[in-house]
Scaffold this active site. Structure first.
Site, PDB file in Angstrom:
ATOM      1  CG  HIS A  75      -3.327  -3.751   3.207  1.00 22.02           C
ATOM      2  ND1 HIS A  75      -2.929  -3.041   4.159  1.00 22.02           N
ATOM      3  CD2 HIS A  75      -3.962  -2.684   3.131  1.00 22.02           C
ATOM      4  CE1 HIS A  75      -2.383  -1.831   3.733  1.00 22.02           C
ATOM      5  NE2 HIS A  75      -3.475  -1.360   2.905  1.00 22.02           N
TER       6      HIS A  75
ATOM      7  CD  GLU B  61      -1.407  -6.096   4.722  1.00 21.25           C
ATOM      8  OE1 GLU B  61      -0.697  -6.695   4.217  1.00 21.25           O
ATOM      9  OE2 GLU B  61      -1.643  -5.165   5.462  1.00 21.25           O
TER      10      GLU B  61
ATOM     11  CB  CYS C 294      -1.458  -0.155   1.420  1.00 18.24           C
ATOM     12  SG  CYS C 294      -2.391   0.802   0.630  1.00 18.24           S
TER      13      CYS C 294
HETATM   14  N1  GLN Z   1      -1.580   6.613   2.877  1.00 13.47           N
HETATM   15  C1  GLN Z   1      -1.915   5.414   1.714  1.00 13.47           C
HETATM   16  C2  GLN Z   1      -3.211   6.148   0.563  1.00 13.47           C
HETATM   17  O1  GLN Z   1      -3.844   5.916   1.727  1.00 13.47           O
HETATM   18  C3  GLN Z   1      -2.131   4.509   1.689  1.00 13.47           C
HETATM   19  C4  GLN Z   1      -2.481   3.885   2.905  1.00 13.47           C
HETATM   20  C5  GLN Z   1      -2.040   2.678   3.405  1.00 13.47           C
HETATM   21  O2  GLN Z   1      -1.106   2.434   3.563  1.00 13.47           O
HETATM   22  N2  GLN Z   1      -2.852   2.533   3.956  1.00 13.47           N
HETATM   23  O3  GLN Z   1      -3.619   5.475   0.143  1.00 13.47           O
END
Ligand code: GLN
Length: 546
Positions: A518, A520, A384
């Site tokens: 994600h 995970e 992410c």
């Molecule tokens: N801050 C980034 C976004 O909002 C990544 C978010 C995250 O890593 N969950 O897109």
């Protein structure tokens, strides 16, 4: 349809006794005895959901397939049972009150005075009983916090009423407490447990099973004493002793008779013993690994291990897939924000993971770590925000776009990462405008992606179509695909409409993969996520080279 039974798990004495894991472990034991289960978490805090909370408060925000931002205990539930959690498995006081206030404004209550009892308690009861799914044998409801907390009271009252309404053949109360050992006295003390149960009984709940956390065996005399003072049978005082690894918990609690006691309570003692072979296999690997790899986790909340709970667990699973122990070294990304700060701590790791995150603090440090991994050919996994920052880094230093940035840092000329609304029109997805409220404005939950045939990720997944869980506002800007691809960044996964980059990998690197989602969140000890299994495999190869 089978009759659903309800198990309520409450906590006493102190927090952090592992109520979530205990609930998940019991569910897994019932599953191993052939029953179907669903786990739910009732959180008394006032936030509508944990989505707006700092990971410093309650650890990571766990995201479900159906896009709910939930308590991290739902992650334990999924990992221990394999049952995917849903929006309807986590409720907070904030959500209950917002529902009630909405109904009140609509006039649904027909002029009644709205009160904690019965309106709030009814709403909680409806939640507990709702939508458990067909043929669920046991619904396990964990109440957050500890007995005696002011905000917990309506929840305790609601489950007390449910106990009455369902009767003991359909409800069971388990209370988790602590038996501290006092070295000066040379004794294990039962008084905190007695007080905690007294508190519970004063609000009308008589627990049937006491799960007693302790660091040494509980003498039979003490069990008898607890049983007598707390009004439970001695065999229902279950020793929940510290174990070496969380995946030892199900077998340990079974050994102490937890599932037998619960089934005895429900008059189901004739149920066959559980098949614990999968837990035994996991425990064997956890305790007898063939080696070790060290993964550096470069993040902002290194002093709050729960902030990266699912990532750390998925790394353990990746280790299980390779028969190795994974040592996670938490590395503070903020310490590298200053360009002159040395990166030598990264020299000693076999792989680098750049987890999700928000905001500018520590972001530069993550980009420096990404560059280090890229140039030194260290396996690197960006998740992410980690992926977004790796792309910005590559845009700056591989593609030579000096002003490349993410608009998460502020307005940008070259938002290689930005809000979709910044570079497309007619975007039907929810994106944040600066005035919108911060809750629920993200791309959340499971979305499909298409993988590029012949790419590394296609090989790892063994499929060209995947579905993974998301939680982000910003996206890698597809307008930059050309210059990045010309410089060795492969866009190996895209949204099905081809507009949103989901995965990047570097061509000239043994293992450098960044994912917008994600992974995970879907990894389980029995089914390690393929990307984590492959990443740990690459780290293992790296460890043999040095
Ligand atoms: N801050 C980034 C976004 O909002 C990544 C978010 C995250 O890593 N969950 O897109």
């Amino acid at each position: 349809m089978s009759m659903t039974r309800y198990i309520f798990i409450t906590g006493g004495v102190v927090s952090s006794l592992g109520k979530g894991i205990a609930s998940a472990a019991l569910a897994s034991l019932l599953q191993a005895r052939g029953f179907t289960v669903r786990l739910r978490k009732l959180d008394p805090y006032l936030n509508v959901d944990p989505g707006t909370m700092s990971p410093r408060q309650h650890g990571e925000v766990y995201v479900t397939d159906d896009g709910a931002e939930t308590d991290l205990d739902l992650g334990h539930y999924e990992r221990f049972t394999g049952v995917s959690a849903r929006q309807s498995d986590n409720i907070t006081t904030g959500r209950i009150y917002s529902t009630i206030i909405e109904k009140e404004r609509r006039g649904d209550y027909l002029g009644a005075t709205i009160q904690v009892i019965p309106h709030v308690t009814n709403e909680i009861k409806d939640f507990v009983l709702s939508d458990a799914g067909e043929n669920v044998d046991f619904v396990l409801c964990e109440i957050g916090g500890t007995v005696g907390d002011i905000e917990g009271l309506p929840f305790f009252e609601a489950i007390r009423q449910l106990g009455q309404e369902l009767g003991s053949e359909r409800s069971c109360f388990i209370h988790l407490t602590l038996l501290p050992y006092i070295p000066a006295a040379g004794e294990m003390k039962t008084k905190p447990t007695q007080h905690s149960v007294k508190e519970l009984r004063s609000i009308g709940i008589q627990p049937q099973v006491l799960l007693c956390r302790c660091d040494r065996p509980i003498p039979e005399t003490e069990k008898a004493k607890i049983a007598s003072f707390c009004n439970v049978r001695p065999s229902s005082v279950i020793e929940a002793r510290d174990v070496g690894h969380i995946y030892d918990v199900p077998a340990a609690y079974h050994q102490e008779g937890l599932d037998d006691e619960v089934l005895w309570h429900f008059r189901m003692e004739g149920t066959p013993q559980p098949d614990l072979s999968r837990w035994e296999r996991i425990a064997h690997t956890v305790h007898n690994p063939d080696g070790e790899v060290c993964i550096g986790l470069v993040g902002k909340y290194v002093d709050v291990p729960d902030a990266y709970k699912s990532v750390s667990e998925a790394l353990v699973h990746g280790g299980l897939a390779n028969n190795v122990r994974v040592r996670v070294q938490m590395i503070d990304s903020e310490a590298f924000d200053d360009d002159t700060a040395p990166l030598d701590i990264l020299e000693g790791v076999n792989g680098i993971i750049l987890p999700g995150g928000f905001g500018e603090r520590g972001a530069r440090g993550k980009m420096r770590a990404a560059r280090f991994a890229r140039e030194r050919k260290i396996p690197c996994f960006g998740i992410c925000y980690g992926m977004q920052l790796a792309v910005v880094e590559a845009a700056r230093h591989l593609a030579g776009i000096d002003s490349a940035t993410t608009s998460e840092f502020g307005p940008a000329d070259d938002p290689v990462v930005g809000l979709m609304s910044e570079w497309t029109k007619g975007n039907e997805r929810v994106t944040r405008d600066q005035t919108a409220d911060m809750g629920g404005t993200m791309r959340l939950g499971a979305y499909p992606a298409r993988l590029k045939a012949g790419s590394k990720v296609a090989e790892i997944y063994g499929s060209l179509n995947i579905s993974e869980r998301h939680r982000h506002r910003y996206e890698v800007n597809a307008n930059f695909i050309g210059p990045l691809e010309d410089n060795g960044v492969i866009f190996s996964g895209m949204s099905p409409d081809g507009k949103l980059p989901e995965i990047i990998e570097l061509s000239d690197h043994p293992w450098f993969i960044g994912v917008q989602y994600h992974p995970e969140l879907k990894s389980r000890p029995f089914e390690p996520h393929p990307l984590f299994a492959s990443f740990i495999g690459a780290a293992l190869t790296q460890s043999r080279l040095v």
